[in-house]
Design a protein around this motif. Structure first.
Motif, mmCIF file in Angstrom:
data_model
loop_
_atom_site.group_PDB
_atom_site.id
_atom_site.type_symbol
_atom_site.label_atom_id
_atom_site.label_comp_id
_atom_site.label_asym_id
_atom_site.label_seq_id
_atom_site.Cartn_x
_atom_site.Cartn_y
_atom_site.Cartn_z
ATOM 1 N N CYS A 144 3.041 -2.462 -1.445
ATOM 2 C CA CYS A 144 1.741 -1.545 -1.702
ATOM 3 C C CYS A 144 2.250 -0.221 -1.617
ATOM 4 C CB CYS A 144 0.619 -2.199 -0.778
ATOM 5 S SG CYS A 144 1.158 -2.549 0.833
ATOM 6 N N CYS A 145 3.153 0.016 -0.528
ATOM 7 C CA CYS A 145 3.623 1.513 -0.055
ATOM 8 C C CYS A 145 4.686 2.086 -0.249
ATOM 9 C CB CYS A 145 3.038 1.829 1.189
ATOM 10 S SG CYS A 145 1.268 1.064 1.705
ATOM 11 N N CYS A 197 1.969 -4.313 6.742
ATOM 12 C CA CYS A 197 2.258 -3.296 6.270
ATOM 13 C C CYS A 197 2.480 -2.186 7.316
ATOM 14 C CB CYS A 197 2.071 -3.178 5.091
ATOM 15 S SG CYS A 197 2.422 -1.526 4.318
ATOM 16 N N TYR A 199 2.735 0.946 6.933
ATOM 17 C CA TYR A 199 2.289 2.149 6.243
ATOM 18 C C TYR A 199 0.635 1.822 6.222
ATOM 19 C CZ TYR A 199 1.571 6.315 3.121
ATOM 20 O OH TYR A 199 1.740 7.624 2.739
ATOM 21 N N CYS A 200 0.186 0.890 5.802
ATOM 22 C CA CYS A 200 -1.115 0.405 5.562
ATOM 23 C C CYS A 200 -2.003 0.552 7.089
ATOM 24 C CB CYS A 200 -1.491 -0.741 5.057
ATOM 25 S SG CYS A 200 -1.195 -0.961 3.266
HETATM 26 ZN ZN LIG Z 1 1.066 -0.956 2.695
#
Ligand SMILES: [Zn+2]
Length: 225
Positions: A144-145, A197, A199-200
């Motif tokens: 996702c990131c 994640c 980052y999330c």
């Molecule tokens: Zn992410």
């Protein structure tokens, strides 16, 4: 709790695996030793790595600091392995028959250099049968990131990324490392993945991509006790 206890995921009597959240200060060696003690390990058994995004995996008998190393395995009961990460994967490994255990740090550079394959090869050199090895990937930056440019995506099979904006791709680092493990002979069912994640989940984890040079690090710790 300010750390994750993965010991139950392995469910092997006496084997323990932990991962600190950002609430744990592991910014220097003394702090890391305090964290290790808080997990009921003896900090005198601690192994630390000077990580350089290589594919270097070493077998150790003694505690200490290893230069230019991104993975380590041991079968010593008093040894406590550690790596630090912020977006890269902390990969825990254990052979439930021989007692050999390991900890690997892998970002895209390590994965591109085949550190997953190298790690399993180190186990095989100790007499491990790959069907006895359990693996667990802790929190890291997910697809996702994880935007990458062509110089990085060119080093991986297109199976591990999807299209991003312009020439950018979104990279599945955990998938790439998992593939190395299965190709080396690990059973798919023996590879556990924490889908978090970094980052999330800003409230729980540091992320080098998100936080930049001032980013802190999480620490993975594993051993027998
Ligand atoms: Zn992410």
């Amino acid at each position: 709790m300010n750390y994750i206890d993965y010991s139950d995921w392995f469910d092997i009597d006496g084997f323990h695996a932990f991962f600190s959240k950002k609430q744990v200060d592991c910014s220097n060696i003394e702090k890391r030793k305090e964290f290790v003690e808080s997990l009921s390990f003896d900090h005198n058994g601690l192994v630390m790595l000077k990580q350089v995004h290589s594919n270097q995996v070493r077998r150790v008998k003694n505690p200490g600091i290893l230069e230019s190393t991104d993975g380590v395995i041991s079968n010593q009961k008093g040894i406590v392995l550690s790596v630090q990460v912020a977006d890269c994967i902390p990969l825990f490994l254990v052979d439930q028959k021989t007692g050999y255990f390991g900890l690997i740090h892998s970002g895209w550079r390590g994965a591109a250099a085949g550190i997953g394959t190298k790690a399993i090869y180190q186990f095989q050199k100790t007499g491990s049968h790959t069907e006895d090895i359990l693996a667990l990937m802790g929190p890291s930056i997910n697809q996702c990131c994880f935007e990458i440019g062509p110089q990085v995506s060119n080093r991986f099979d297109p199976y591990f990324y999807i299209k991003g904006t312009r020439d950018r791709k979104m990279f599945d680092l955990k998938g790439a490392l998992k593939y190395q493990l299965t190709k080396s002979g690990l059973e798919v069912g023996n590879i556990m993945i924490d889908d978090a994640c970094t980052y999330c989940q800003e409230e729980l984890y540091f992320s080098f991509r998100r936080d930049g040079d001032k980013s802190g690090r999480m620490v993975a710790i594993t051993g027998w006790r």
